[in-house]
Design a protein around this motif. Structure first.
Motif, PDB file in Angstrom:
ATOM      1  N   UNK A  74       1.088  -0.126  17.987  1.00 19.86           N
ATOM      2  CA  UNK A  74      -0.022   0.409  17.142  1.00 19.86           C
ATOM      3  C   UNK A  74       0.266   1.897  16.501  1.00 19.86           C
ATOM      4  N   UNK A  75       0.967   2.777  17.464  1.00 16.04           N
ATOM      5  CA  UNK A  75       1.298   4.004  16.817  1.00 16.04           C
ATOM      6  C   UNK A  75       2.493   3.630  15.751  1.00 16.04           C
ATOM      7  N   UNK A  76       3.258   2.810  15.881  1.00 18.31           N
ATOM      8  CA  UNK A  76       4.176   2.616  14.513  1.00 18.31           C
ATOM      9  C   UNK A  76       3.412   2.098  13.492  1.00 18.31           C
ATOM     10  N   UNK A  77       2.328   1.211  13.618  1.00 20.26           N
ATOM     11  CA  UNK A  77       1.475   0.762  12.533  1.00 20.26           C
ATOM     12  C   UNK A  77       0.908   1.805  11.796  1.00 20.26           C
ATOM     13  N   UNK A  78       0.228   2.571  12.557  1.00 19.94           N
ATOM     14  CA  UNK A  78      -0.591   3.774  12.316  1.00 19.94           C
ATOM     15  C   UNK A  78       0.079   4.735  11.291  1.00 19.94           C
ATOM     16  N   UNK A  79       1.388   4.987  11.909  1.00 25.70           N
ATOM     17  CA  UNK A  79       2.394   5.913  11.084  1.00 25.70           C
ATOM     18  C   UNK A  79       2.774   5.377   9.765  1.00 25.70           C
ATOM     19  N   UNK A  80       2.985   4.107   9.816  1.00 26.48           N
ATOM     20  CA  UNK A  80       3.307   3.318   8.534  1.00 26.48           C
ATOM     21  C   UNK A  80       2.034   3.187   7.498  1.00 26.48           C
ATOM     22  N   UNK A  81       0.920   3.177   8.026  1.00 29.24           N
ATOM     23  CA  UNK A  81      -0.458   3.131   7.468  1.00 29.24           C
ATOM     24  C   UNK A  81      -0.762   4.440   6.731  1.00 29.24           C
ATOM     25  N   UNK A  82      -0.251   5.604   7.348  1.00 30.85           N
ATOM     26  CA  UNK A  82      -0.547   6.957   6.876  1.00 30.85           C
ATOM     27  C   UNK A  82       0.405   7.101   5.629  1.00 30.85           C
ATOM     28  N   UNK A  83       1.654   6.403   5.436  1.00 29.88           N
ATOM     29  CA  UNK A  83       2.272   6.513   4.640  1.00 29.88           C
ATOM     30  C   UNK A  83       2.097   5.709   3.281  1.00 29.88           C
ATOM     31  N   UNK A  88      -1.833   0.503  -1.668  1.00 32.33           N
ATOM     32  CA  UNK A  88      -1.197  -0.608  -0.582  1.00 32.33           C
ATOM     33  C   UNK A  88      -2.237  -0.616   0.437  1.00 32.33           C
ATOM     34  N   UNK A  89      -2.986   0.553   0.806  1.00 29.48           N
ATOM     35  CA  UNK A  89      -3.911   0.331   1.969  1.00 29.48           C
ATOM     36  C   UNK A  89      -4.915  -0.795   1.535  1.00 29.48           C
ATOM     37  N   UNK A  90      -5.303  -0.901   0.308  1.00 22.40           N
ATOM     38  CA  UNK A  90      -6.228  -1.957  -0.073  1.00 22.40           C
ATOM     39  C   UNK A  90      -5.802  -3.271   0.215  1.00 22.40           C
ATOM     40  N   UNK A  91      -4.513  -3.477  -0.514  1.00 26.63           N
ATOM     41  CA  UNK A  91      -3.736  -4.686  -0.186  1.00 26.63           C
ATOM     42  C   UNK A  91      -3.746  -4.975   1.276  1.00 26.63           C
TER      43      UNK A  91
END
Length: 104
Positions: A74-83, A88-91
């Motif tokens: 989850x931490x890895x995914x959240x770190x990727x999300x922030x970037x 891209x977030x909408x997709x």
């Protein structure tokens, strides 16, 4: 809404940290930490994140309490999300919603 400075002070008391220790753990100057209390200045989100990282807590725990800890995945995914960019977030969000609809 929570008082961010009071929450930081509460977490410092729990950890047994002084402003000096918080400064050492976060890289935030002791003057800035003292100013939060003396002048009513509000820490930036970047500084709140530094506090959370130093105290090994999530932003969710900082703002909402509770005892949830994110898994490493989850931490890895959240770190990727922030970037990601907004587009891209909408997709990604649309893709997740499509997965949820497919379950029905």
């Amino acid at each position: 809404m929570i008082d961010v400075v009071e929450r930081i002070n509460e977490l410092m008391r729990i950890k047994g940290w002084t402003a000096y220790e918080l400064s050492n753990q976060t890289g935030i100057s002791t003057n800035a930490i003292y100013d939060w209390n003396k002048t009513g200045a509000t820490p930036t989100m970047q500084n709140i994140i530094k506090v959370c990282e130093a105290m090994d807590i999530t932003l969710g725990f900082f703002f909402c309490g509770g005892d949830y800890k994110y898994t490493d995945d989850e931490k890895r995914l959240l770190n990727k999300w922030v970037a990601l960019s907004e587009e891209q977030r909408k997709v990604v969000t649309d893709l997740i919603y499509s997965f949820n609809k497919a379950k029905v």
